[in-house]
Design an enzyme around this catalytic site. Structure first.
Site, short mmCIF file in Angstrom:
data_model
loop_
_atom_site.label_atom_id
_atom_site.label_comp_id
_atom_site.label_asym_id
_atom_site.label_seq_id
_atom_site.Cartn_x
_atom_site.Cartn_y
_atom_site.Cartn_z
N CYS A 30 7.66 -16.35 15.77
CA CYS A 30 6.75 -17.49 15.80
C CYS A 30 7.54 -18.76 16.05
CB CYS A 30 5.96 -17.60 14.48
SG CYS A 30 7.02 -17.87 13.05
N ASP A 39 -13.94 -24.72 18.81
CA ASP A 39 -14.21 -26.13 19.03
C ASP A 39 -15.70 -26.27 19.31
OD1 ASP A 39 -13.91 -28.85 19.59
OD2 ASP A 39 -13.68 -28.44 21.73
N CYS A 49 6.05 9.09 35.44
CA CYS A 49 6.62 8.44 36.62
C CYS A 49 7.20 7.08 36.26
CB CYS A 49 5.55 8.27 37.70
SG CYS A 49 4.84 9.81 38.30
N CYS A 103 10.32 -19.63 13.62
CA CYS A 103 11.60 -18.95 13.86
C CYS A 103 12.43 -19.71 14.89
CB CYS A 103 11.35 -17.52 14.34
SG CYS A 103 10.47 -16.47 13.17
N CYS A 138 1.51 8.60 36.71
CA CYS A 138 1.31 8.70 35.26
C CYS A 138 2.49 8.04 34.55
CB CYS A 138 1.18 10.16 34.82
SG CYS A 138 2.67 11.13 35.15
#
Length: 883
Positions: A71, A666, A156, A74, A153
């Site tokens: 955050c 808001d 890969c 930090c 997939c």
């Protein structure tokens, strides 16, 4: 990397890390994220992310990868720890990039001191191996974006990522299956982009470079090339231009790729030089790299053709097996012996062979590619299951022709399986194509062209010219007409207007722009021409940073996806093992008479019976939803969110969203429509309604406030029944109305911030605004007027009082209607256990009334006082709570 207009102005990572503005009108509550968003917006306004100029050799600059930051708090801790080191001149930490940029005096500080300081703060640190001296122009680490074809997939994806990460000079590689894109961070002094493309192709996939963070590359579309002489003319012009390093022209696509030295020639000068050298024969436009990488139409079209072809051939096979035996004439034809086989067997063999080896060739190619790389994927299962069914059927026919013992065939199993898998692939392509729609919409926000103001050496305007928006350079003066989009971030140098910045800020109310006001590219100029000076273009622009944030989110992997990738890596071997166990179990069980012979198909045996169960295990496991579901969900969620004004950081944020307890809305423009409308007019004097509206509208006509515009438009509609006055944009263009002659002459007009306006009409003072304006001006408000205003506020209306010559003459009620879906959204959140909170700067009674409209009960949740620009604004937070 963003696929927008940044291709011409991208800078290498070593040259600095840019933060992204984080706009959203509706956002899940996370105090750390809110703090980070504030810092980023502050950074945009003040430009504090620009690198300081430092004398070469006196200072040193390094970049450090910081792990463990979650955050803004930090990143603040890391910055504080670095700045406390004696000898550190500047330290900035980019939370999203997990990177710290430090400038320090090498005579006082060592690299290890910086690393230790970060680790002492509780985070892991690693100094990047490519430091560069400040003051030089480092090449640094480049980021390249590549299209990768042939991935089917998660296996890969894992294979490609593993190949890329093993390449020398590659520090990071991320591959997204849903977009068929790979982003590679590499050192160009160790490995080139061509080496990366070759490595991907050697692994059996298709690859091409979309864009790179190099500054000296531009791709142009050239119109007017018809023959070899035109090609030679282009080559001659480019060879004569200074600063051109290398160029390549592709006649088939009409694309011209040019590598140039940005210190010698600019991209716009390059385009002008080519067009001028050809004397107007060639017309050039900058190719948007995003358009080259997001198109899924060709892949979708190919997959649809394969599916329809397979379906067209599989239906007859199905009919031969199921329907035709019940139609005597057709059954007789199919049972007609032609050589060693029946006609029906010949037809099924021929039709299925086309499906298996022509249409289904892609499965064999992909499976072989995976096996060569030492991995397995879903194509291996498809190839294995269909091949087992096909070759068993062929073997049964040949065995019957030789021995006379005819076993049943299962050709239809092979063809129908391939058809259904291709249907899944086609739907998958459609889903992939939709995931990029949000970024396409964001890219389309920026205008294609811009009006460049041309000046002479003395700074005098001598004309205008239209230029490609991708060729705008810092310092350019651009003209923006009313109703046009702003082509770049910058500042206003001439003119005034209102700009709709809702696409960035989420605010529906237009923002007033005057000289020295900052503007954001992609926003809409509502009225009044502006001249702006471009300051941020390419990757520095706010719109580009938003696109980059969305792209990064779509490229990110959620924690659950990492588990899915692990399962996918062992999925195919596990399925094959289970299939073999099934084969052996049913065969041994049959040989041991563990189940009755009546279960066997006609003319069947235990091996055929067991083989069909074994194939069924493989067939059921064929769909690759395991590896595609999570990335597709992340892509769709981030894309839909971005198109609705909500920016999501990535899969990790989505996964953590289930823990959200509060959602803050808001009021204006989020819960409400953001369009002020006059709903009530009450006259408290001898004036009639028309005279009152004329007086108030005349006073408000000189104001640029949205409420003033609503009053003027209401008055104009009252007098002239002008339907056009009720349109959305009319409230921002009333000044130029041809019927404004009905307004009275106004003298000494002035706007009082936070109060209203005051002026003189016919020598008498006119006040229009709130209670404070009137009381501070010595105008008394009677009890019945006050009660009328209170009643308006309790019905979610804003009461605007008007006074003339020291007496209250009337009140207008202005409302911002709720959006129809507001109450539904609030109710839905409450049912999910999420508590919605409304934040507004409106008066207390209006805030309570709006909260009541969207919910049954309200109570005060919090009251926050924020001092902004020397004006203290009180925000009311009301918890919306159901009964």
């Amino acid at each position: 990397m963003s696929p927008g207009s940044r291709d011409l102005q991208l800078t290498s990572q070593a040259a600095g890390v840019w933060r992204s503005t984080y706009p959203s009108s509706v956002r899940a509550v996370d105090p750390d994220d809110m703090e980070e968003g504030t810092r980023l917006l502050d950074s945009y306004e003040t430009g504090d992310y620009k690198l300081e100029s430092i004398e070469e050799g006196s200072m040193r600059r390094i970049q450090v990868t910081v792990t463990g930051m979650t955050c803004a708090a930090c990143s603040n801790s890391v910055e504080a720890a670095l700045k406390n080191i004696n000898g550190v001149l500047r330290a900035s930490v980019a939370l999203l990039q997990n990177r710290a940029d430090v400038v320090f005096d090498p005579t006082l500080v060592k690299d290890e001191d910086i690393k230790n300081a970060i680790e002492d703060a509780g985070f892991e640190a690693e100094i990047l191996p490519e430091p560069s001296n400040v003051g030089t122009k480092p090449r640094g680490v480049l980021v390249g974006q590549f299209t990768i074809g042939g991935m089917t997939c998660a296996a890969c994806v894992n294979s490609v990522e593993g190949i890329l990460r093993d390449l020398p000079g590659v520090s990071r590689a991320v591959v997204a299956l849903a977009t068929s894109l790979g982003e590679v961070e590499y050192d160009p002094t160790v490995i080139s982009k061509d080496d990366i493309v070759n490595a991907i192709e050697d692994a059996g996939f298709e690859a091409s470079l979309v864009q790179s963070s190099e500054q000296d590359k531009i791709i142009l579309g050239v119109a007017g090339v018809f023959n070899e002489l035109d090609v030679q003319l282009i080559e001659g012009i480019l060879s004569s231009l200074k600063g051109v390093r290398q160029f390549r022209f592709d006649r088939s696509s009409g694309e011209l790729e040019v590598l140039f030295d940005p210190e010698v020639v600019s991209s716009r000068s390059l385009v002008d030089g080519i067009e001028g050298g050809s004397k107007g024969k060639f017309r050039l436009h900058v190719m948007n790299p995003y358009a080259r990488m997001t198109t899924k139409d060709e892949e979708t079209s190919i997959m649809f053709q394969l599916f329809t072809s397979s379906l067209f051939l599989s239906i007859p096979v199905f009919l031969i097996r199921v329907v035709c035996p019940h139609i005597p004439l057709l059954d007789a034809f199919l049972l007609w012996r032609c050589g060693p086989f029946l006609m029906g067997d010949w037809l099924k063999w021929a039709l299925v062979s086309v499906v298996q080896f022509v249409i289904g060739k892609r499965f064999y190619v992909a499976a072989g590619r995976a096996l060569r790389n030492g991995s397995t994927n879903m194509d291996v299962l498809v190839a294995l299951g269909t091949s087992a069914s096909y070759f068993y059927s062929v073997g049964a026919l040949l065995y019957g022709a030789i021995t006379g013992f005819w076993s049943p065939t299962y050709f239809e199993t092979s063809s129908m399986l391939i058809t259904f898998v291709l249907l899944g692939k086609y739907l998958e392509c459609l889903a992939k194509g939709k995931t990029s729609d949000a970024i396409k919409k964001l890219v389309e926000l920026a205008p294609a062209t811009a009006l460049l103001v041309v000046k002479d050496n003395g700074g005098n305007i001598i004309g205008e010219r239209e230029v490609d928006a991708l060729l705008i350079q810092p310092g350019d003066i651009l003209k923006v007409l009313p109703g046009a989009k702003l082509p770049a971030d910058g500042v206003v140098v001439w003119g005034s207007s209102y700009v709709n910045e809702g696409m960035v800020t989420g605010e529906s109310v237009p923002v007033s722009k005057e000289v020295d006001s900052p503007v954001i590219g992609g926003t809409i100029n509502l009225h009044g021409a502006l001249h702006i000076k471009a300051t941020k273009i390419g990757s520095e622009a706010v719109l580009s940073q938003i696109i980059s944030l969305v792209e990064t989110a779509q490229m990110s992997k959620a924690p659950i996806q990492k588990f899915a990738d692990f399962v996918a890596s062992i999925f195919v071997p596990t399925v094959v093992t289970l299939s073999l166990i099934t084969l052996l179990g049913w065969y041994v069980g049959g040989a041991a008479r563990a189940y009755p012979e009546q279960w066997l198909p006609e003319n069947g045996n235990y091996f055929v019976f067991a083989l069909m169960f074994s194939i069924s295990v493989v067939v059921i496991a064929c769909p690759c939803a395991l590896g595609l579901a999570t990335p597709t969900a992340v892509m769709v969620a981030t894309g839909v969110g971005a198109s609705n004004g909500v920016l999501i950081k990535g899969g990790d944020a989505l996964e953590r969203a289930q823990k959200v307890q509060y959602v803050i809305f808001d009021k204006t423009g989020t819960l409400t429509q953001g369009k002020a409308k006059v709903t009530t007019v009450k006259v408290f004097s001898e004036m009639d309604r028309g005279e009152f509206l004329t007086l108030v509208a005349s006073a408000e006509a000189s104001s640029e406030h949205p409420l003033a515009k609503a009053i003027v438009e209401y008055a104009r509609h009252f007098h002239f029944f002008d339907e056009n006055s009720l349109t959305e944009d009319a409230q921002y263009s009333s000044k130029g109305s041809p019927i404004s002659a009905w307004l009275l002459d106004v003298a000494e007009f002035s706007a009082v911030p936070g109060r209203g306006i005051q002026c003189f009409i016919d020598g008498k003072q006119v006040l229009v605004g709130n209670r404070k304006l009137l009381t501070e001006s010595g105008v008394s408000i009677s009890a019945h007027v006050e009660q009328f205003v209170v009643d308006l506020e309790e019905r979610a209306r804003t009461g605007i009082l008007a006074a003339y010559d020291g007496n209250v003459i009337g009140v207008l009620g202005v409302a911002d209607p709720l959006k129809r879906e507001a109450a539904v959204v609030v109710e839905g959140l409450q049912k999910m256990g999420v508590r919605p909170v409304m934040v507004t700067g409106d008066n207390w009674r209006t805030a309570q009334a709006v909260a009541r409209e969207v919910c049954t009960h309200t109570y005060i949740h919090t009251c926050i006082h924020a001092c902004m620009h020397k004006h203290c604004i009180t925000f009311y937070g009301l918890m919306l709570k159901n009964c």
